[in-house]
Design a protein around this motif. Structure first.
Motif, mmCIF file in Angstrom:
data_model
loop_
_atom_site.group_PDB
_atom_site.id
_atom_site.type_symbol
_atom_site.label_atom_id
_atom_site.label_comp_id
_atom_site.label_asym_id
_atom_site.label_seq_id
_atom_site.Cartn_x
_atom_site.Cartn_y
_atom_site.Cartn_z
ATOM 1 N N LYS A 166 1.195 13.163 1.078
ATOM 2 C CA LYS A 166 1.568 12.540 0.136
ATOM 3 C C LYS A 166 0.614 11.693 -0.571
ATOM 4 O O LYS A 166 -0.438 11.221 -0.032
ATOM 5 C CB LYS A 166 2.852 11.772 0.218
ATOM 6 N N THR A 167 0.702 11.250 -1.966
ATOM 7 C CA THR A 167 0.134 10.226 -2.433
ATOM 8 C C THR A 167 0.342 8.790 -2.713
ATOM 9 O O THR A 167 1.469 8.705 -3.044
ATOM 10 C CB THR A 167 -0.566 10.856 -3.951
ATOM 11 N N MET A 168 -0.457 7.859 -2.437
ATOM 12 C CA MET A 168 -0.189 6.661 -2.804
ATOM 13 C C MET A 168 -1.208 5.760 -3.458
ATOM 14 O O MET A 168 -2.448 6.176 -3.326
ATOM 15 C CB MET A 168 0.026 5.500 -1.475
ATOM 16 N N ARG A 169 -0.673 5.230 -4.743
ATOM 17 C CA ARG A 169 -1.759 4.521 -5.439
ATOM 18 C C ARG A 169 -1.704 3.126 -5.086
ATOM 19 O O ARG A 169 -0.594 2.617 -5.058
ATOM 20 C CB ARG A 169 -1.220 4.640 -6.810
ATOM 21 N N ILE A 170 -2.571 2.431 -4.683
ATOM 22 C CA ILE A 170 -2.766 0.842 -4.426
ATOM 23 C C ILE A 170 -3.634 0.091 -5.641
ATOM 24 O O ILE A 170 -4.772 0.534 -5.737
ATOM 25 C CB ILE A 170 -3.164 0.526 -3.076
ATOM 26 N N ALA A 171 -3.020 -0.530 -6.651
ATOM 27 C CA ALA A 171 -3.649 -0.936 -7.637
ATOM 28 C C ALA A 171 -3.854 -2.267 -7.528
ATOM 29 O O ALA A 171 -3.077 -3.049 -7.128
ATOM 30 C CB ALA A 171 -2.865 -0.917 -8.882
ATOM 31 N N VAL A 172 -5.063 -2.964 -7.664
ATOM 32 C CA VAL A 172 -5.570 -4.099 -7.427
ATOM 33 C C VAL A 172 -6.079 -4.644 -8.838
ATOM 34 O O VAL A 172 -7.145 -4.297 -9.149
ATOM 35 C CB VAL A 172 -6.454 -4.565 -6.483
ATOM 36 N N THR A 181 -13.672 -10.834 -0.671
ATOM 37 C CA THR A 181 -14.492 -9.630 -0.579
ATOM 38 C C THR A 181 -13.439 -8.481 -0.603
ATOM 39 O O THR A 181 -12.388 -8.807 -0.170
ATOM 40 C CB THR A 181 -15.370 -9.649 0.548
ATOM 41 N N ALA A 182 -14.153 -7.344 -0.584
ATOM 42 C CA ALA A 182 -13.532 -6.028 -0.265
ATOM 43 C C ALA A 182 -12.814 -6.206 1.178
ATOM 44 O O ALA A 182 -11.594 -5.609 1.091
ATOM 45 C CB ALA A 182 -14.514 -4.810 -0.367
ATOM 46 N N LYS A 183 -13.218 -6.590 2.084
ATOM 47 C CA LYS A 183 -12.597 -6.712 3.294
ATOM 48 C C LYS A 183 -11.464 -7.555 3.231
ATOM 49 O O LYS A 183 -10.404 -7.051 3.992
ATOM 50 C CB LYS A 183 -13.812 -7.328 4.369
ATOM 51 N N ALA A 209 -10.210 -4.775 -10.129
ATOM 52 C CA ALA A 209 -10.691 -5.407 -9.011
ATOM 53 C C ALA A 209 -11.460 -4.485 -8.223
ATOM 54 O O ALA A 209 -12.484 -4.646 -7.622
ATOM 55 C CB ALA A 209 -9.702 -6.230 -8.191
ATOM 56 N N ILE A 210 -10.892 -3.278 -8.194
ATOM 57 C CA ILE A 210 -11.621 -2.304 -7.528
ATOM 58 C C ILE A 210 -12.991 -1.639 -8.309
ATOM 59 O O ILE A 210 -13.889 -1.426 -7.748
ATOM 60 C CB ILE A 210 -10.642 -1.053 -7.062
ATOM 61 N N ARG A 211 -12.732 -1.609 -9.615
ATOM 62 C CA ARG A 211 -13.694 -1.072 -10.208
ATOM 63 C C ARG A 211 -15.024 -1.880 -10.324
ATOM 64 O O ARG A 211 -16.092 -1.506 -10.472
ATOM 65 C CB ARG A 211 -13.313 -0.683 -11.554
#
Ligand code: SF4
Lengths: 474, 225
Positions: A166-172, A181-183, A209-211
């Motif tokens: 299944k697909t999940m989108r996590i938008a930050v 940080t990314a961690k 934030a991801i981009r």
């Protein structure tokens, strides 16, 4: 209208018997990464069955888990470790598989060297007998860990027998705070959805934030997707992706480069694509994270406290917390900042890339590791990361502060070589798993980002890297 | 599943999964990870067998285990459930949520199988572990939390508690005769029941794979240099 995952799936679908959502399908594999721990039995059975690898040049091999991080010229001491590494060398030599051997400067952790060499390219399916293969999803790949039987299956058939997730989108969305940080994004997500929150899903990370993360940061995030239970994590292609790949040894060149880039630009979810689940986070709300327990979901912020099981009504959850606190030797309600440490580990496929080392070095520069810290280790992710760091003088900054500067490998992330925690020792670690015994039997692991590990090394206990006021020498 | 269902002696590799009746042992703990199932020092082996004696090593023994140690000389942890006399020779493991999380090591299912387990029952499994089990003929069964709570209760209350697992019928039967149905993917069930080697089955599609590869080579030539 398709998600990135759907696009990647369709691109690689060789055969399926039915269109039922969970039906098994044959998926073509573009890149097969191999390391010494999960491959020997696969090569052996392949040979016993009289089979050969389907496409040798899809395979890239490296020994990383067992290799020593010091005194390499003397070889591997432990005969069992040595046999495993020798077995990989032998299998690769026999079958003509490209392998970066222990003394090759390109050697390193499999999830660091793949992207570093340009062997991980957008749009690929990437597999490896290693759960952190999710890392490569940072390049808009469909990348996941497989078991040894599947390693053999991919060797023999170039395909994986699998069913669709299944697909999940996590938008930050928004901007990350200073010292975050990314961690911290990864741990905050796991804290939110739990270590089984992503089970059965492929996660796509989106949002500004991801981009705005570098490729290193994106790899850190996708690396931890497996700790949220998701087999795969991924991020769409953008300029950052393409910039990173350009000129790497395995990357296409000339006319092929143009052709590849044109295709790679299509690797994103369509604007109206529908996901099975969406989770949203505000970047500005994410604080530096520190785990306190024996599962990555047992996490809080640097301003937080160890939880009190007495206040938890669910019996199962309460038991889990009690067990974790007992193992970790922590009292309920202890402020995170008062937890003192014995060892510091900066490394692992999560956080051992050049950017991680630069960030940690910036905190360390001109400072000293606290006298109460018994050992502080920096283990670069690959020989090339190490070389680069040395050119920038980072090794000097670390060693001047009292860190040990080692050869690349998995090292104390899982303690299969000589780097490990002793019973009861407490470590601030930039790795990805804080399971019981992970860094050595009885060892206690707190997962943090590289800057937080660096700050903890200086202070001797956890501290918000933004508030670290230890003076710097000129 | 017409293409995949040709049973031919060439594709028989695992033992066929028969009806299992066996002692059930309850491991009442969520998020049991693969490091706990088989600690890393044992992953250095280049064989597939012999992992059973180190299953749950850190919980099962009081001393620290290293490869090559004689298990019969080691001190067992009497508090660990697998060591209790009533659960000796268990074939079925009852577990909690997210069983098998963590690394992709197939050594974890190998260790469970080598110890003697045939079936693992839990409310949820980690994906890779779940997959790996099927590949070696170990059956992971997902049951909902309420039924599982009931089974945990019954096992704890009744010494010598057994379950019968019938994969063909997809049903487990309790000592009281209660039948609990479970679901399993059709293809995987078929492979388990017949002990099929899925590499052999996949290679039946070799032409299709080759054709796909050629098309891909044309469309994305940079992947093949
Ligand atoms: S660094 Fe750690 S998590 Fe990454 S591949 Fe090595 S052992 Fe696995």
């Amino acid at each position: 209208m398709q998600t990135l995952y759907d696009k990647l799936w369709d691109q690689h679908l060789v055969h399926t018997e039915s269109n039922a959502p969970d039906s098994m399908a044959l998926l073509y594999i573009d890149r097969h990464l191999v390391h010494e721990v999960t491959s020997p039995q696969a090569f052996e059975s392949l040979k016993l069955a009289g089979r050969k690898p389907w496409r040798v040049n899809s395979i890239l091999a490296v020994a990383d888990h067992n290799v020593p991080t010091s005194g390499r010229d003397f070889g591997i001491n432990d005969p069992v470790s040595r046999l495993q590494v020798d077995t990989l060398d032998k299998n690769c030599d026999e079958l003509g598989i490209t392998e970066f051997k222990m003394r090759d400067v390109r050697q390193g952790i499999v999830h660091v060297i793949g992207p570093e060499q340009g062997a991980t390219l957008p749009g690929m399916t990437v597999v490896c007998g290693d759960s952190h293969t999710s890392t490569h999803g940072a390049f808009a790949c469909l990348a996941f860990g497989i078991g040894t039987s599947e390693v053999e299956h991919v060797l023999a058939t170039q395909c994986l027998l699998t069913s669709k997730s299944k697909t999940m989108r996590i938008a930050v969305e928004g901007k990350l705070g200073l010292g975050v940080t990314a961690k911290d994004i990864a741990l905050a997500i796991i804290g939110r959805i739990g270590t089984a929150g992503g089970t059965g899903y492929a996660i796509e990370f989106t949002g500004d934030a991801i981009r705005s993360l570098s490729m290193e940061g994106r790899m850190t995030l996708c690396n931890m997707a497996i700790e949220a239970g998701a087999r795969a994590g991924m991020i769409a292609v953008d300029d950052t992706t393409i910039e990173y790949i350009k000129g790497r040894p395995f990357a296409p060149q000339g006319g092929l480069w143009e052709q590849a880039v044109a295709y790679w630009r299509t690797l994103h979810s369509d604007t109206d694509a529908v996901f099975d689940k969406t989770v949203s986070l505000e970047a500005a709300g994410i604080r530096p994270q520190v785990t306190w327990g024996t599962s990555p979901e047992m996490v809080t912020t640097i301003d937080g406290c160890v939880p009190d099981p007495a206040g938890v009504t669910d019996q199962g959850k309460r038991q889990n917390i009690e067990q974790a606190l007992k193992y970790m030797g922590l009292q309920p309600n202890t402020p995170i900042q008062s937890i003192a440490l014995d060892k510091i580990f900066i490394g692992s496929c999560t956080n051992s890339r050049i950017e991680d080392l630069r960030a940690a070095a910036k905190v360390i520069k001109g400072r000293r590791v606290a006298s109460t810290i018994k050992l502080a280790l920096v283990v670069p992710g690959s020989g090339l990361v190490k070389q680069q760091a040395e050119q920038e003088g980072l090794d000097k900054i670390f060693t001047a502060a009292g860190f040990e500067w080692r050869e690349p490998g998995c090292s104390m992330c899982l303690a299969m070589n000589d780097d490990r925690l002793s019973k009861g020792e407490r470590c601030a670690s930039t790795s990805n798993r804080n399971f019981e015994g992970r860094q050595g039997p009885g060892g206690r692991t707190h997962l943090v980002s590289p800057v937080m590990a660096a700050a903890a090394a200086v202070a001797g206990h956890f501290v918000d890297v933004n508030e670290l006021d230890a003076p710097r020498m000129p | 599943m017409k293409h995949w269902s040709v049973p031919h002696s060439k594709y028989l590799i695992m033992d066929k999964f028969q009806i299992v009746t066996g002692i059930v042992v309850p491991l009442d703990r969520a998020n049991v990870d693969t490091d706990a199932i088989i600690p890393k020092q044992f992953l250095k082996s280049i064989k597939r067998t012999g992992f059973g004696q180190n299953l749950f090593d850190e919980w099962r023994y009081l001393d620290h285990g290293e490869p090559g140690m004689d298990a019969s000389q080691r001190q067992l942890n009497p508090d660990f459930v697998l060591n209790q006399p009533r659960y000796q020779s268990a074939r079925i493991l009852l577990a909690r949520d997210n069983f098998g999380c963590g690394s992709s090591r197939e050594h974890a299912p190998w260790a469970l199988q080598d110890y003697g387990f045939k079936v693992i029952i839990a409310p949820s499994f980690a994906d890779i572990f779940f997959n790996n089990c099927f590949k070696i003929g170990l059956l992971p069964i997902v049951l909902n939390g309420n039924i599982l709570d009931q089974l945990f209760r019954e096992v704890n209350e009744t010494e010598g508690y057994t379950l019968t697992v019938d994969l063909q019928e997809q049903v487990l039967t309790t000592p009281a005769g209660e039948r609990v149905e479970f679901s399993v993917d059709t293809f995987r069930k078929h492979c388990l029941l017949n002990g099929l080697d899925d590499i052999g089955l996949t290679l039946q599609h070799a032409d299709k794979i080759r054709e796909f590869e050629q098309k891909r080579r044309k469309q994305q030539p940079w992947l093949f240099v």
